[in-house]
Write an enzyme that holds these catalytic residues in place. Structure first.
Site, PDB file in Angstrom:
ATOM      1  N   LYS A  82       0.809  -1.199   0.000  1.00 57.20           N
ATOM      2  CA  LYS A  82       0.000   0.000   0.000  1.00 57.20           C
ATOM      3  C   LYS A  82       0.853   1.264   0.000  1.00 57.20           C
ATOM      4  CE  LYS A  82      -3.240  -2.183   3.183  1.00 57.20           C
ATOM      5  NZ  LYS A  82      -3.681  -2.160   4.591  1.00 57.20           N
ATOM      6  N   GLY A  83       2.092   1.152   0.476  1.00 57.85           N
ATOM      7  CA  GLY A  83       2.892   2.329   0.827  1.00 57.85           C
ATOM      8  C   GLY A  83       3.109   3.342  -0.277  1.00 57.85           C
ATOM      9  N   ASP A 135       7.494   2.879  -1.998  1.00 54.29           N
ATOM     10  CA  ASP A 135       7.640   3.941  -1.012  1.00 54.29           C
ATOM     11  C   ASP A 135       9.079   4.045  -0.503  1.00 54.29           C
ATOM     12  OD1 ASP A 135       7.523   1.524   0.392  1.00 54.29           O
ATOM     13  OD2 ASP A 135       5.950   2.164   1.775  1.00 54.29           O
ATOM     14  N   LYS A 137      17.144   3.830   2.059  1.00 61.47           N
ATOM     15  CA  LYS A 137      17.978   3.654   3.261  1.00 61.47           C
ATOM     16  C   LYS A 137      19.121   2.712   2.891  1.00 61.47           C
ATOM     17  CE  LYS A 137      14.183   3.056   6.547  1.00 61.47           C
ATOM     18  NZ  LYS A 137      13.678   2.214   7.644  1.00 61.47           N
ATOM     19  N   PHE A 163      13.194   4.998  11.259  1.00 62.55           N
ATOM     20  CA  PHE A 163      11.872   4.516  10.881  1.00 62.55           C
ATOM     21  C   PHE A 163      10.973   5.715  10.619  1.00 62.55           C
ATOM     22  CE2 PHE A 163       7.696   2.730  11.020  1.00 62.55           C
ATOM     23  CZ  PHE A 163       7.885   1.581  10.267  1.00 62.55           C
ATOM     24  N   VAL A 164      10.425   5.769   9.412  1.00 60.85           N
ATOM     25  CA  VAL A 164       9.661   6.950   9.006  1.00 60.85           C
ATOM     26  C   VAL A 164       8.212   6.597   8.673  1.00 60.85           C
ATOM     27  CG1 VAL A 164      11.649   8.246   8.173  1.00 60.85           C
ATOM     28  CG2 VAL A 164      10.491   6.675   6.634  1.00 60.85           C
ATOM     29  N   ASP A 212       3.552   3.715   6.746  1.00 58.78           N
ATOM     30  CA  ASP A 212       2.812   3.458   7.991  1.00 58.78           C
ATOM     31  C   ASP A 212       3.691   2.887   9.101  1.00 58.78           C
ATOM     32  OD1 ASP A 212       3.147   0.844   6.709  1.00 58.78           O
ATOM     33  OD2 ASP A 212       1.770   0.116   8.253  1.00 58.78           O
ATOM     34  N   ARG A 267      -0.410   6.870   7.532  1.00 59.49           N
ATOM     35  CA  ARG A 267      -0.217   6.939   6.073  1.00 59.49           C
ATOM     36  C   ARG A 267      -0.705   8.264   5.482  1.00 59.49           C
ATOM     37  NH1 ARG A 267       1.185   1.843   4.040  1.00 59.49           N
ATOM     38  NH2 ARG A 267       0.255   0.049   5.059  1.00 59.49           N
TER      39      ARG A 267
HETATM   40  P1  IMP Z   1      12.483  -4.026   2.231  1.00 61.08           P
HETATM   41  O1  IMP Z   1      11.926  -5.251   1.561  1.00 61.08           O
HETATM   42  O2  IMP Z   1      13.205  -4.354   3.497  1.00 61.08           O
HETATM   43  O3  IMP Z   1      13.284  -3.133   1.315  1.00 61.08           O
HETATM   44  O4  IMP Z   1      11.261  -3.216   2.790  1.00 61.08           O
HETATM   45  C1  IMP Z   1      10.457  -2.508   2.016  1.00 61.08           C
HETATM   46  C2  IMP Z   1       9.132  -2.288   2.723  1.00 61.08           C
HETATM   47  O5  IMP Z   1       9.287  -2.197   4.147  1.00 61.08           O
HETATM   48  C3  IMP Z   1       8.580  -0.972   2.307  1.00 61.08           C
HETATM   49  O6  IMP Z   1       7.762  -1.102   1.191  1.00 61.08           O
HETATM   50  C4  IMP Z   1       7.799  -0.526   3.525  1.00 61.08           C
HETATM   51  O7  IMP Z   1       6.492  -1.036   3.456  1.00 61.08           O
HETATM   52  C5  IMP Z   1       8.511  -1.155   4.676  1.00 61.08           C
HETATM   53  N1  IMP Z   1       9.401  -0.203   5.372  1.00 61.08           N
HETATM   54  C6  IMP Z   1      10.744  -0.185   5.399  1.00 61.08           C
HETATM   55  N2  IMP Z   1      11.231   0.829   6.128  1.00 61.08           N
HETATM   56  C7  IMP Z   1      10.151   1.513   6.552  1.00 61.08           C
HETATM   57  C8  IMP Z   1       9.996   2.706   7.337  1.00 61.08           C
HETATM   58  O8  IMP Z   1      10.949   3.369   7.782  1.00 61.08           O
HETATM   59  N3  IMP Z   1       8.713   3.095   7.563  1.00 61.08           N
HETATM   60  C9  IMP Z   1       7.627   2.426   7.090  1.00 61.08           C
HETATM   61  N4  IMP Z   1       7.733   1.321   6.351  1.00 61.08           N
HETATM   62  C10 IMP Z   1       8.978   0.862   6.083  1.00 61.08           C
HETATM   63 MG    MG Z   2       5.470  -0.904   1.271  1.00 65.69          MG
END
Ligand code: IMP
Ligand code: MG
Length: 176
Positions: free
Chosen positions: A45-46, A101, A132, A153-154, A160, A166
Protein backbone atom coordinates in the site's frame (compact mmCIF):
# COMPACT_ATOMS: atom_id res chain seq x y z
CA UNK A 1 -2.79 12.07 16.29
CA UNK A 2 -1.86 9.38 18.79
CA UNK A 3 0.18 10.02 21.93
CA UNK A 4 3.19 8.06 20.66
CA UNK A 5 3.27 10.30 17.59
CA UNK A 6 3.02 13.58 19.48
CA UNK A 7 5.79 12.61 21.90
CA UNK A 8 8.18 10.77 19.65
CA UNK A 9 8.22 12.11 16.13
CA UNK A 10 10.13 14.68 14.14
CA UNK A 11 9.36 16.02 10.67
CA UNK A 12 12.09 15.01 8.21
CA UNK A 13 10.59 16.22 4.93
CA UNK A 14 7.84 18.84 4.81
CA UNK A 15 5.09 18.70 2.18
CA UNK A 16 6.84 21.40 0.11
CA UNK A 17 10.17 19.51 0.10
CA UNK A 18 8.38 16.41 -1.11
CA UNK A 19 6.49 18.30 -3.80
CA UNK A 20 9.72 19.80 -5.14
CA UNK A 21 11.53 16.48 -5.20
CA UNK A 22 8.63 14.58 -6.81
CA UNK A 23 8.35 17.27 -9.45
CA UNK A 24 12.10 16.96 -10.25
CA UNK A 25 11.70 13.21 -10.55
CA UNK A 26 8.73 13.67 -12.89
CA UNK A 27 10.88 15.85 -15.15
CA UNK A 28 13.58 13.16 -15.39
CA UNK A 29 10.97 10.54 -16.21
CA UNK A 30 9.45 12.78 -18.88
CA UNK A 31 12.83 12.90 -20.61
CA UNK A 32 13.80 9.25 -20.11
CA UNK A 33 10.44 7.76 -21.17
CA UNK A 34 9.67 9.95 -24.15
CA UNK A 35 8.66 7.64 -27.04
CA UNK A 36 8.58 4.61 -24.72
CA UNK A 37 5.70 2.38 -23.76
CA UNK A 38 5.42 3.36 -20.09
CA UNK A 39 3.61 1.18 -17.57
CA UNK A 40 3.89 2.50 -14.01
CA UNK A 41 3.40 -0.20 -11.38
CA UNK A 42 2.73 0.90 -7.79
CA UNK A 43 3.60 -1.40 -4.91
CA UNK A 44 0.70 -1.23 -2.47
CA UNK A 45 0.00 0.00 0.00
CA UNK A 46 2.89 2.33 0.83
CA UNK A 47 3.40 3.82 -2.65
CA UNK A 48 -0.13 5.10 -3.24
CA UNK A 49 0.40 8.75 -2.25
CA UNK A 50 3.80 9.04 -3.96
CA UNK A 51 2.42 7.31 -7.07
CA UNK A 52 -0.59 9.64 -7.29
CA UNK A 53 1.60 12.76 -7.06
CA UNK A 54 4.34 11.41 -9.35
CA UNK A 55 1.88 10.44 -12.09
CA UNK A 56 0.57 14.00 -12.20
CA UNK A 57 4.13 15.23 -12.85
CA UNK A 58 4.52 12.89 -15.82
CA UNK A 59 3.43 14.46 -19.04
CA UNK A 60 3.47 11.33 -21.22
CA UNK A 61 0.98 8.68 -22.29
CA UNK A 62 1.13 5.88 -19.74
CA UNK A 63 -0.74 2.99 -18.20
CA UNK A 64 -0.80 2.22 -14.51
CA UNK A 65 -1.20 -0.93 -12.50
CA UNK A 66 -0.73 -2.06 -8.91
CA UNK A 67 0.65 -5.05 -7.09
CA UNK A 68 0.34 -5.74 -3.40
CA UNK A 69 3.06 -7.42 -1.41
CA UNK A 70 3.83 -7.72 2.25
CA UNK A 71 7.10 -8.30 3.99
CA UNK A 72 6.89 -6.22 7.10
CA UNK A 73 5.80 -6.80 10.64
CA UNK A 74 5.42 -3.39 12.33
CA UNK A 75 8.98 -2.06 12.09
CA UNK A 76 11.26 -4.93 11.08
CA UNK A 77 11.45 -6.73 7.78
CA UNK A 78 10.54 -10.41 8.10
CA UNK A 79 12.58 -11.36 5.06
CA UNK A 80 10.02 -13.18 2.99
CA UNK A 81 7.90 -11.37 0.45
CA UNK A 82 4.38 -12.56 -0.39
CA UNK A 83 2.29 -11.37 -3.33
CA UNK A 84 -1.28 -10.54 -2.32
CA UNK A 85 -2.26 -9.01 -5.67
CA UNK A 86 -0.57 -9.44 -9.06
CA UNK A 87 -0.65 -7.33 -12.23
CA UNK A 88 -3.69 -7.08 -14.45
CA UNK A 89 -1.64 -6.23 -17.57
CA UNK A 90 0.74 -8.20 -19.73
CA UNK A 91 4.27 -6.75 -19.48
CA UNK A 92 5.27 -7.72 -23.02
CA UNK A 93 6.84 -4.75 -24.81
CA UNK A 94 6.23 -2.41 -21.88
CA UNK A 95 8.75 -0.09 -20.25
CA UNK A 96 7.93 -0.88 -16.65
CA UNK A 97 8.59 1.62 -13.86
CA UNK A 98 8.05 0.04 -10.43
CA UNK A 99 7.14 2.68 -7.84
CA UNK A 100 7.83 1.86 -4.18
CA UNK A 101 7.64 3.94 -1.01
CA UNK A 102 10.99 2.96 0.52
CA UNK A 103 13.98 0.82 -0.31
CA UNK A 104 15.11 -0.69 2.98
CA UNK A 105 16.71 -4.17 3.01
CA UNK A 106 15.88 -4.29 -0.71
CA UNK A 107 14.15 -7.67 -0.50
CA UNK A 108 10.73 -6.40 -1.61
CA UNK A 109 11.89 -4.56 -4.71
CA UNK A 110 14.37 -7.32 -5.66
CA UNK A 111 11.61 -9.93 -5.40
CA UNK A 112 9.22 -7.80 -7.42
CA UNK A 113 11.79 -7.14 -10.18
CA UNK A 114 12.78 -10.84 -10.29
CA UNK A 115 9.11 -11.79 -10.46
CA UNK A 116 8.61 -9.43 -13.44
CA UNK A 117 11.86 -10.27 -15.22
CA UNK A 118 10.47 -13.39 -16.93
CA UNK A 119 7.52 -11.56 -18.46
CA UNK A 120 9.18 -10.08 -21.59
CA UNK A 121 9.04 -6.42 -20.61
CA UNK A 122 11.05 -4.05 -22.78
CA UNK A 123 12.70 -2.61 -19.66
CA UNK A 124 12.20 -2.67 -15.88
CA UNK A 125 13.28 0.26 -13.71
CA UNK A 126 12.52 1.35 -10.17
CA UNK A 127 11.57 4.66 -8.53
CA UNK A 128 11.51 5.04 -4.75
CA UNK A 129 10.48 7.92 -2.55
CA UNK A 130 13.04 7.05 0.13
CA UNK A 131 16.24 5.05 0.15
CA UNK A 132 17.98 3.65 3.26
CA UNK A 133 21.22 2.32 1.72
CA UNK A 134 22.75 1.41 5.10
CA UNK A 135 20.03 -1.21 5.64
CA UNK A 136 20.53 -3.08 2.37
CA UNK A 137 20.96 -6.88 2.54
CA UNK A 138 20.41 -7.71 -1.15
CA UNK A 139 22.10 -6.16 -4.15
CA UNK A 140 19.71 -3.59 -5.59
CA UNK A 141 19.94 0.11 -6.40
CA UNK A 142 16.95 2.28 -7.29
CA UNK A 143 17.09 3.87 -10.74
CA UNK A 144 15.32 6.97 -9.37
CA UNK A 145 14.88 8.18 -5.81
CA UNK A 146 13.67 11.33 -4.08
CA UNK A 147 15.49 11.19 -0.72
CA UNK A 148 18.27 9.21 0.94
CA UNK A 149 17.94 8.70 4.71
CA UNK A 150 19.95 6.94 7.41
CA UNK A 151 18.57 4.01 9.41
CA UNK A 152 15.44 5.73 10.73
CA UNK A 153 11.87 4.52 10.88
CA UNK A 154 9.66 6.95 9.01
CA UNK A 155 5.93 7.42 8.54
CA UNK A 156 3.60 9.64 6.51
CA UNK A 157 3.00 10.31 2.81
CA UNK A 158 1.84 6.71 2.40
CA UNK A 159 4.23 5.07 4.88
CA UNK A 160 2.81 3.46 7.99
CA UNK A 161 3.60 2.18 11.43
CA UNK A 162 1.16 -0.67 12.07
CA UNK A 163 -1.20 0.84 9.45
CA UNK A 164 -1.21 4.27 11.13
CA UNK A 165 0.03 7.65 9.83
CA UNK A 166 -0.22 6.94 6.07
CA UNK A 167 -2.33 10.07 5.51
CA UNK A 168 0.16 12.60 6.91
CA UNK A 169 1.13 15.09 4.15
CA UNK A 170 4.78 15.10 5.34
CA UNK A 171 7.38 12.45 6.25
CA UNK A 172 8.28 12.11 9.93
CA UNK A 173 10.73 9.99 11.85
CA UNK A 174 9.06 7.88 14.52
CA UNK A 175 11.30 7.20 17.54
CA UNK A 176 10.17 3.77 18.63
P1 IMP B 1 12.48 -4.03 2.23
O1 IMP B 1 11.93 -5.25 1.56
O2 IMP B 1 13.21 -4.35 3.50
O3 IMP B 1 13.28 -3.13 1.32
O4 IMP B 1 11.26 -3.22 2.79
C1 IMP B 1 10.46 -2.51 2.02
C2 IMP B 1 9.13 -2.29 2.72
O5 IMP B 1 9.29 -2.20 4.15
C3 IMP B 1 8.58 -0.97 2.31
O6 IMP B 1 7.76 -1.10 1.19
C4 IMP B 1 7.80 -0.53 3.52
O7 IMP B 1 6.49 -1.04 3.46
C5 IMP B 1 8.51 -1.16 4.68
N1 IMP B 1 9.40 -0.20 5.37
C6 IMP B 1 10.74 -0.18 5.40
N2 IMP B 1 11.23 0.83 6.13
C7 IMP B 1 10.15 1.51 6.55
C8 IMP B 1 10.00 2.71 7.34
O8 IMP B 1 10.95 3.37 7.78
N3 IMP B 1 8.71 3.09 7.56
C9 IMP B 1 7.63 2.43 7.09
N4 IMP B 1 7.73 1.32 6.35
C10 IMP B 1 8.98 0.86 6.08
MG1 MG C 1 5.47 -0.90 1.27
Amino acid sequence: MTEIFEQKSEVLFAADDIKRSVSELGKKINLDYKDKNLLVVGVLKGSFVFMADLLREIDLPLMLDFIKVHSYNKTRSVGEVSFDLDLTYDLKGKDVLVVEDILDTGRTLKNVCDHFSKRHANSIKTAVLLDKPSRRVVDITADYRCFEISDKFVVGYGLDYDEQFRSLPYIAQLMI
